[in-house]
Write an enzyme that holds these catalytic residues in place. Structure first.
Site, PDB file in Angstrom:
ATOM      1  N   ARG A 108       0.867  -1.196   0.000  1.00 23.23           N
ATOM      2  CA  ARG A 108       0.000   0.000   0.000  1.00 23.23           C
ATOM      3  C   ARG A 108       0.894   1.234   0.000  1.00 23.23           C
ATOM      4  O   ARG A 108       1.894   1.274   0.727  1.00 23.23           O
ATOM      5  CB  ARG A 108      -0.900   0.009   1.231  1.00 23.23           C
ATOM      6  N   HIS A 136      -8.008  -0.081  -5.251  1.00 28.99           N
ATOM      7  CA  HIS A 136      -7.813  -0.994  -4.120  1.00 28.99           C
ATOM      8  C   HIS A 136      -8.514  -2.292  -4.530  1.00 28.99           C
ATOM      9  O   HIS A 136      -9.596  -2.608  -4.048  1.00 28.99           O
ATOM     10  CB  HIS A 136      -8.455  -0.367  -2.879  1.00 28.99           C
TER      11      HIS A 136
HETATM   12  C1  NCD Z   1     -10.249   1.765   2.636  1.00 22.52           C
HETATM   13  C2  NCD Z   1      -8.963   2.232   2.004  1.00 22.52           C
HETATM   14  O1  NCD Z   1      -7.887   2.091   2.578  1.00 22.52           O
HETATM   15  O2  NCD Z   1      -9.065   2.728   0.882  1.00 22.52           O
HETATM   16  N1  NCD Z   1     -10.029   0.996   3.797  1.00 22.52           N
HETATM   17  C3  NCD Z   1      -9.856  -0.351   3.676  1.00 22.52           C
HETATM   18  O3  NCD Z   1      -8.902  -0.816   3.093  1.00 22.52           O
HETATM   19  N2  NCD Z   1     -10.809  -1.141   4.169  1.00 22.52           N
HETATM   20  C4  NCD Z   1     -11.250   2.830   2.817  1.00 22.52           C
HETATM   21  C5  NCD Z   1     -10.886   4.049   3.615  1.00 22.52           C
HETATM   22  O4  NCD Z   1      -9.773   4.179   4.128  1.00 22.52           O
HETATM   23  O5  NCD Z   1     -11.755   4.905   3.739  1.00 22.52           O
END
Ligand code: NCD
Length: 312
Positions: A108, A136
């Site tokens: 990430r 994502h």
């Molecule tokens: C999301 C992200 O990181 O994009 N979270 C996740 O991975 N469940 C949503 C968010 O941060 O709002």
């Protein structure tokens, strides 16, 4: 057939409907096997590296749990920032180095397309766990799994997206998946947080029926699924712009009297104030099941990209 073997998972654009449904079926099967067997050994001897340059709870823990439940192991850098990136190492160099220690990498990063850049020098499959406002993909796969589990189908559904449609990467990824199905999409947001025009254009070109509105009370009546998102504060450079938009929508039980009885409410989490906690115990709240489904989807992805999935 396993079309995932050896491939990176960088965006949702590349999946066809057949591969998507195949992945959902494998996830369902692994969910059942995990329930009956407690843990599996499909990935015994394999190592996953997790590299997170932005905060994460669900994505990271569910990937790490998935690997461990499949008999594999996990290596990690606590915060991406504590790695040699901090000393100025390029993503491309880091990718060469980390690939030598593991069998697959989950990453990430706040920059759009950074995970793709990282993957160009990787000698193992790389999974995008969120690249800035771009995509994502594995979140969207678990969203799709949850929609099918809760509604028993995908085609024919009317699906609404609410909140930060401009910056929400989970929305961007899920849209590219849903355009492969026969769905109607309604985008509900503050005028400043509308879905970027490129997505609207792409959906229209793919023959998807879409609506855009600011009026949640009206829009909610038609929906089978409502996908709620948090306003992505970290993407704003000007705090006053964030304050203007952050409180526009709240889902509560009063509002839900306007909705279909079996409306399925999803949220990738974390939730701020956009869904009142009183909704959590009602029949429409499916977001905690959704978070749990992340485990099964990620078990399926890891075993498929490593070519180790075997039917019982
Ligand atoms: C999301 C992200 O990181 O994009 N979270 C996740 O991975 N469940 C949503 C968010 O941060 O709002």
């Amino acid at each position: 057939m396993n079309r995932f073997n050896g491939y990176h998972i960088l965006s949702t654009d590349s999946f066809d409907k057949k591969s998507l449904l195949f992945l959902l079926d494998i996830s369902q099967e692994l969910k059942e096997r995990l329930k009956s067997e407690g843990s599996l050994s499909l990935l015994k001897g394999k190592i996953l590296a997790t590299l997170f340059f932005e905060p994460s709870t669900r994505t990271r823990l569910s990937f790490e749990t998935a690997m461990i439940r499949l008999g594999g192991q996990v290596i990690t850098v606590e915060q991406g920032d504590s790695s040699s990136i901090k000393k100025g190492e390029s993503l491309e160099d880091m990718s060469r180095v980390v690939s030598a220690y593991c069998d697959t990498i989950v990453m990430r990063h706040p920059e759009p397309y950074s995970v793709r850049k990282f993957s160009t020098n990787a000698s193992v499959p790389v999974i995008n766990a969120g690249d800035g406002t771009n995509q994502h993909p594995t979140q969207s796969l678990l969203d799709l799994f949850t929609i099918r589990s809760e509604k028993t189908k995908i085609d024919g559904l009317s699906i609404g997206f609410l909140g930060d449609l401009k910056n929400g990467r989970t929305v961007h990824s899920l849209i590219h998946i849903l355009k492969k199905f026969d769905v109607t999409l309604t985008f509900i947001s503050h005028n400043n947080l509308k879905l970027p025009e490129t997505y609207i254009k792409n959906l229209t070109e793919n023959g998807i029926k879409i609506k855009e509105t600011e009026n949640l009370e009206e829009a909610i009546k038609e929906l089978d699924v409502l996908y709620v998102t948090r306003v992505q504060k970290e993407r704003f450079t000007d705090e006053s712009e964030y304050l203007k938009v952050k409180d526009k929508y709240h889902i509560n039980n009063k509002l839900l009297t306007q909705a279909k009885k079996d409306l399925c409410i999803l949220h990738p989490l974390p939730r701020l104030d956009e869904i009142s906690t009183e909704v959590d115990t009602g029949p429409n709240a499916k977001y905690f099941n959704q978070a749990q489904n992340g485990l099964y989807i990620r078990m399926a992805i890891l075993s498929l990209i490593l070519g180790k999935y075997k039917k019982n």
